[in-house]
Design a protein around this motif. Structure first.
Motif, short mmCIF file in Angstrom:
data_model
loop_
_atom_site.label_atom_id
_atom_site.label_comp_id
_atom_site.label_asym_id
_atom_site.label_seq_id
_atom_site.Cartn_x
_atom_site.Cartn_y
_atom_site.Cartn_z
N ILE A 243 0.88 -1.17 0.00
CA ILE A 243 0.00 0.00 0.00
C ILE A 243 0.92 1.22 0.00
O ILE A 243 1.69 1.42 0.94
CB ILE A 243 -0.92 0.01 1.23
CG1 ILE A 243 -1.78 -1.27 1.23
CG2 ILE A 243 -1.80 1.24 1.23
CD1 ILE A 243 -2.59 -1.45 2.47
N SER A 244 0.87 1.99 -1.08
CA SER A 244 1.84 3.07 -1.29
C SER A 244 1.15 4.40 -1.34
O SER A 244 0.05 4.53 -1.90
CB SER A 244 2.62 2.83 -2.59
OG SER A 244 3.22 1.55 -2.58
N ARG A 245 1.80 5.37 -0.79
CA ARG A 245 1.25 6.73 -0.74
C ARG A 245 2.34 7.72 -1.14
O ARG A 245 3.49 7.62 -0.70
CB ARG A 245 0.76 7.03 0.67
CG ARG A 245 0.26 8.48 0.87
CD ARG A 245 -0.43 8.62 2.22
NE ARG A 245 -1.63 7.79 2.27
CZ ARG A 245 -2.34 7.60 3.37
NH1 ARG A 245 -1.96 8.17 4.50
NH2 ARG A 245 -3.41 6.84 3.35
N ASP A 246 1.98 8.67 -1.98
CA ASP A 246 2.94 9.68 -2.40
C ASP A 246 3.20 10.64 -1.24
O ASP A 246 2.28 11.24 -0.69
CB ASP A 246 2.38 10.46 -3.60
CG ASP A 246 3.44 11.31 -4.26
OD1 ASP A 246 4.19 12.01 -3.54
OD2 ASP A 246 3.54 11.28 -5.49
N ILE A 247 4.46 10.73 -0.84
CA ILE A 247 4.83 11.59 0.29
C ILE A 247 5.80 12.67 -0.17
O ILE A 247 6.57 13.20 0.64
CB ILE A 247 5.45 10.77 1.44
CG1 ILE A 247 6.70 10.02 0.96
CG2 ILE A 247 4.45 9.81 2.02
CD1 ILE A 247 7.49 9.39 2.08
N THR A 248 5.77 12.95 -1.50
CA THR A 248 6.69 13.98 -2.01
C THR A 248 6.45 15.32 -1.32
O THR A 248 7.39 16.00 -0.89
CB THR A 248 6.49 14.13 -3.53
OG1 THR A 248 6.65 12.85 -4.14
CG2 THR A 248 7.52 15.10 -4.11
N ALA A 249 5.16 15.69 -1.20
CA ALA A 249 4.84 16.97 -0.54
C ALA A 249 5.29 16.94 0.91
O ALA A 249 5.84 17.93 1.43
CB ALA A 249 3.34 17.24 -0.64
N ARG A 250 5.06 15.80 1.58
CA ARG A 250 5.46 15.71 2.99
C ARG A 250 6.97 15.82 3.14
O ARG A 250 7.47 16.50 4.04
CB ARG A 250 4.99 14.37 3.58
CG ARG A 250 5.10 14.32 5.10
CD ARG A 250 4.91 12.92 5.62
NE ARG A 250 6.15 12.18 5.49
CZ ARG A 250 6.26 10.87 5.67
NH1 ARG A 250 5.18 10.16 5.94
NH2 ARG A 250 7.41 10.25 5.56
#
Length: 876
Positions: A243-250
């Motif tokens: 389960i993957s989530r984009d954390i570029t902004a974080r």
């Protein structure tokens, strides 16, 4: 049963017990009779029953609650049921706050296979995912609607499932990713980390959470956080769910936060006001130098500082009460304290205490601010100096910097910004963009400012007219600052000119286009691979030679197309390249689109990123024609050397074998001339016989030499036709029958009449004549010569051959004599049984004619027993 995890679309919490806070969903499956066939350990814990007792249990009969049993029966009747009541087994303590989604499972013939149950923790405030979609299965709902990426992988790294949210997350078309190796998306430096984690989960199935980089479509680097869980079911092979989530902004925010915290820490240390952090017991664990100066304590050992309670006792102060009030109320407290320090100096301290809380609202520290009111004037002076320093720093900045208020009017501009706009600072303060720039530009600036006031920040590329009249491209970064005291909002911005960068980027784009044109239109084959030999790019010339599209080539490696470079050889080449950065020319063979072999001369070099090799660039040139030309040239040279060798041998034979006969002719003719009048007729007849025999022998030798010369130089006609072998043998025997008759030698032709061969008739008669004559010559009177033949056994793709033998019972030869046969540099000739002469050239000529037909010759002989010559010719 022990299932390690489930695909649930949410972050998996640490392992817990069923009576505490269980996982979001537990699972079980009963057949169409209600008998448990599959489940996970979470379900067994919820129902408070051992796993071995739960397996095979009739859940309908042993349901501990009538409502639960009724729900099971409804599901077994074909209805999807969401049961919100308690669930339990007869004789077991029931668990509350659980809900079960019961889903009938049908076979292709619409027969009921059983019911799948999903147990959900339904405490107040937690919304069940089944309530969102009613009849929609939980996993499909999450996969289709979640912004997170859900994927399923084998332990070998093969992609088994990918949710549609992939395209939204990465911006890459789903079809492109599904048809390619998923690993290319991961940043090369992080790829091994992900693969190693998946590999390790074979032995350690606990949940793993990784943060790693991936390559965006614009080649920028993004960050993703993936939770890897092992899927291990009785009916499914092991696999990995991610389960993957984009954390570029974080990540961007975290980096900015680190910078902000660093700025805050540096600011705190440089503030003239005393700042200290205490724990909940009043122990100071961090403070700036101003704090130590105010309390007149050394700063080198903060552990020796007294607590707030000890400070009150030592200096008869009342700061502890304020500290306790701050802890109790969780609010800012302010106060003023007068005390006498250890030097006897009376100080008036103004202080404030602010509680610091974590995300849950729990206070974990107290931030204290102190200022020496006694030296207020000095503090104000110091503050002014700090303000002047800040102004100096801001004005020293080479890039324009400004501050606007909520009305979009300037309240501060540095010198670089003044120079950009071209108006005095006094004129600009209190003005807005509409007072300076054209309305079209001012409208854009105003909208960007509104976004900062609404969202807190804005970074935008803009066109600004400089004071010189030039329109320049800039990156404007704006952030919202809110004054803590007054609550007023300000827009803090900086301008970075990128006109030169834009020109460089355009030049780079043009350069890349030129490189691309050169790359695609080059006559040479240009390609790149990774360090494992997998193709990563290739120009059109490579695709034309191999006859495949680029997408297929990029899914293959060099080993699939190169014949003479295996993986071990490639490893050696790679080691050479690592040592020398490149390799010298390497000849490789590859298969062309038409099936032919193409020989390439390849030059290769390593490609680097940050001084680390990541791939190989190769340039290959087709040298097939050159190689074939060199091979043909070598063949011609070899033929020329053989011709010269034959010529030299021929001259050697002529010089050796013609010299003696002519000496004999000259000698006996000279005797006749000198003694003609003294010789009687009988002596003259003997001399003439000798001269005649010698001349006849010389003529035979000369004819053989001329025939052999024409054969070697290709001037002897060669026209193979279909012939009856028995007939040709009979003709050859007829020619030599008179010689055989004089020696009373029997000639036997036992060649079958139906055997046909394909040969040049003149050459065949010459071959048979030589072998039969040779047999007669070395056979004693009264002997016999036999000619026989048979078809050789067919050996696959070779031309069918006929084996012909000429056998005699003559005097035979020993091993030394056999070794001298058919050698031009050691011509072997002996007298026959009646002293018949020979040149020794006949057998050489015969072998050349046989080989001209594609055959071969062999000889077996034994002294006093006889000799057998065997040779092969093509069957007709």
């Amino acid at each position: 049963m022990n299932t390690h995890s489930h695909i649930n679309g949410l972050h998996q919490p640490p392992p817990v017990h069923a009576h505490d806070h269980p996982s979001l969903v537990a699972y079980f499956f009963v057949d169409n009779q209600g008998i448990v066939k599959d489940f996970d350990d979470q379900t067994a814990q919820i129902l408070n029953i051992p796993e071995q007792a739960f397996n095979g249990l009739n859940l309908v009969e042993f349901a501990g609650d009538d409502a639960f049993a009724a729900s099971l029966k409804s599901a077994l009747a074909g209805a999807a049921v969401y049961h919100r009541g308690q669930i339990s087994i007869v004789g077991k303590q029931p668990k509350k706050n659980f809900a079960v989604y019961l889903r009938p499972i049908f076979l292709e013939n619409k027969a009921l296979a059983g019911v799948a149950g999903f147990v959900h923790y339904a405490r107040p405030g937690v919304v069940s995912p089944f309530e969102m979609g009613q009849q929609v299965e939980y996993f499909n709902l999450i996969a289709k609607n979640s912004s997170d990426l859900i994927s399923l992988h084998s332990f070998e790294g093969k992609l088994l499932f990918l949710s549609p949210s992939f395209e939204k997350l990465t911006g890459i078309p789903y079809e492109r990713f599904a048809n390619e190796n998923w690993q290319w998306l991961i940043h090369p430096d992080d790829r091994q980390l992900v693969l190693s984690t998946i590999e390790a989960m074979k032995h350690d199935p606990s949940t793993k959470v990784l943060e790693y980089r991936y390559i965006m479509p614009d080649n920028q680097t993004g960050w993703v956080e993936s939770t890897f869980q092992v899927i291990d079911s009785h009916n499914l092979p092991q696999s990995i769910a991610a389960i993957s989530r984009d954390i570029t902004a974080r990540k961007t925010i975290e980096k900015a936060l680190q910078v902000s915290e660093s700025k805050y820490h540096n600011l705190m240390l440089s503030l003239p006001t005393g700042v200290a952090l205490t724990d909940l017991n009043g122990k100071i664990f961090e403070a700036n130098e101003a704090f130590f100066n105010i309390i007149d304590e050394p700063s080198h050992d903060i552990n020796k500082l007294p607590t707030i309670t000890e400070f009150d006792e030592k200096y008869n102060s009342d700061i502890g009460n304020y500290f306790n009030k701050c802890l109790e109320t969780g609010k800012l407290v302010e106060g003023q304290q007068v005390y006498t320090d250890k030097t006897g100096k009376r100080k008036n301290i103004l202080f404030s205490m602010v509680p610091l809380t974590d995300e849950s609202g729990r206070i974990f520290s107290i931030l204290g601010n102190l200022s020496d009111h006694t030296n207020l004037v000095a503090a104000e002076e110091e503050s002014r100096k700090q303000a002047d320093f800040m102004n100096m720093v801001i004005n020293t900045l080479q890039e324009p910097f400004f501050v606007k208020d909520e009305n979009h009017t300037w309240v501060m501009l540095n010198d670089a910004n003044i120079a950009m706009i071209g108006y005095p600072r006094e004129f600009l303060i209190g003005k807005s963009d509409y007072d300076i720039f054209p309305k079209e530009q001012a409208d854009i600036f105003w909208e960007m400012d509104n976004q900062v006031l609404q969202n807190g920040a804005n970074i935008n590329e803009e066109q600004i007219t400089w004071s010189t009249g030039e329109v320049r491209t800039v990156i404007t970064s704006k952030y919202l600052y809110t004054d803590r005291q007054s609550g007023k909002k300000f827009i803090v911005g900086s301008i970075h000119e990128i006109s030169n960068l834009k020109r460089i980027q355009e030049t780079l784009r043009e350069s890349e286009q030129k490189y691309h044109d050169l790359f695609q239109n080059a006559n040479d084959l240009i390609f790149t691979t990774d360090l494992r030999g997998n193709f990563t790019d290739a120009n059109q010339r490579v695709l034309d030679v191999l006859g495949i599209p680029l997408r297929k080539l990029l899914r293959s490696s060099v080993f699939e197309y190169v014949n003479n470079v295996g993986r071990e050889r490639f490893r050696q080449i790679l080691e050479q390249m690592v040592a020398h950065k490149s390799i010298s020319a390497l000849e490789v063979e590859t298969r062309a689109a038409d099936g032919s072999t193409v020989i390439l001369e390849v030059h290769g070099r390593l490609m680097f990123i940050d001084n680390k090799p990541y791939g190989i660039q190769g340039i290959a040139r087709d040298i097939s024609e050159k190689t074939r030309y060199n091979q043909q040239l070598n063949l011609y040279n070899e033929e020329l050397r053989e011709l010269n060798k034959s010529k030299d041998k021929m001259f050697s034979i002529i010089a050796h074998d013609l010299k003696d006969p002519f000496n004999s002719l000259l000698g006996f003719s000279e005797i006749l001339l000198d003694d003609f009048d003294r010789l009687d007729r009988s002596e003259m007849r003997d001399y003439v016989k000798i001269i005649h025999s010698t001349a006849k022998h010389s003529l035979n030798l000369l004819e053989n030499l001329l025939t052999w010369s024409r054969l070697l130089t290709g001037r002897l006609p060669f026209a193979p036709v279909k012939l009856c072998l028995a007939t040709e043998v009979e003709t050859a025997m007829t020619i030599v029958s008179s010689l055989a008759y004089r020696k009373r030698i029997a000639l036997n032709n036992i060649v079958p009449q139906d055997l046909m061969i394909r040969a040049d008739q003149n050459m065949l008669l010459s071959i048979l004549h030589n072998f039969i004559m040779n047999a007669i010559k070395f056979t004693n009177p009264g002997g016999r010569v036999i000619v026989d033949a048979r078809a050789e056994e067919n050996t696959g793709d070779k031309i069918p051959m006929m084996l012909i033998t000429v056998n005699d019972n003559g005097i035979g030869m020993d091993a030394a004599g056999l070794d001298k046969l058919f050698k031009i540099n050691a011509i072997y000739s002996t007298a026959g049984t009646q002293n018949e002469k020979g040149t020794g050239l006949g057998l050489l000529l015969t072998r050349e004619m046989i080989e001209k037909h594609g055959g071969s010759v062999h000889v077996l002989s034994e002294p006093a027993v006889g000799t057998t010559f065997s040779f092969t010719l093509p069957a007709g």
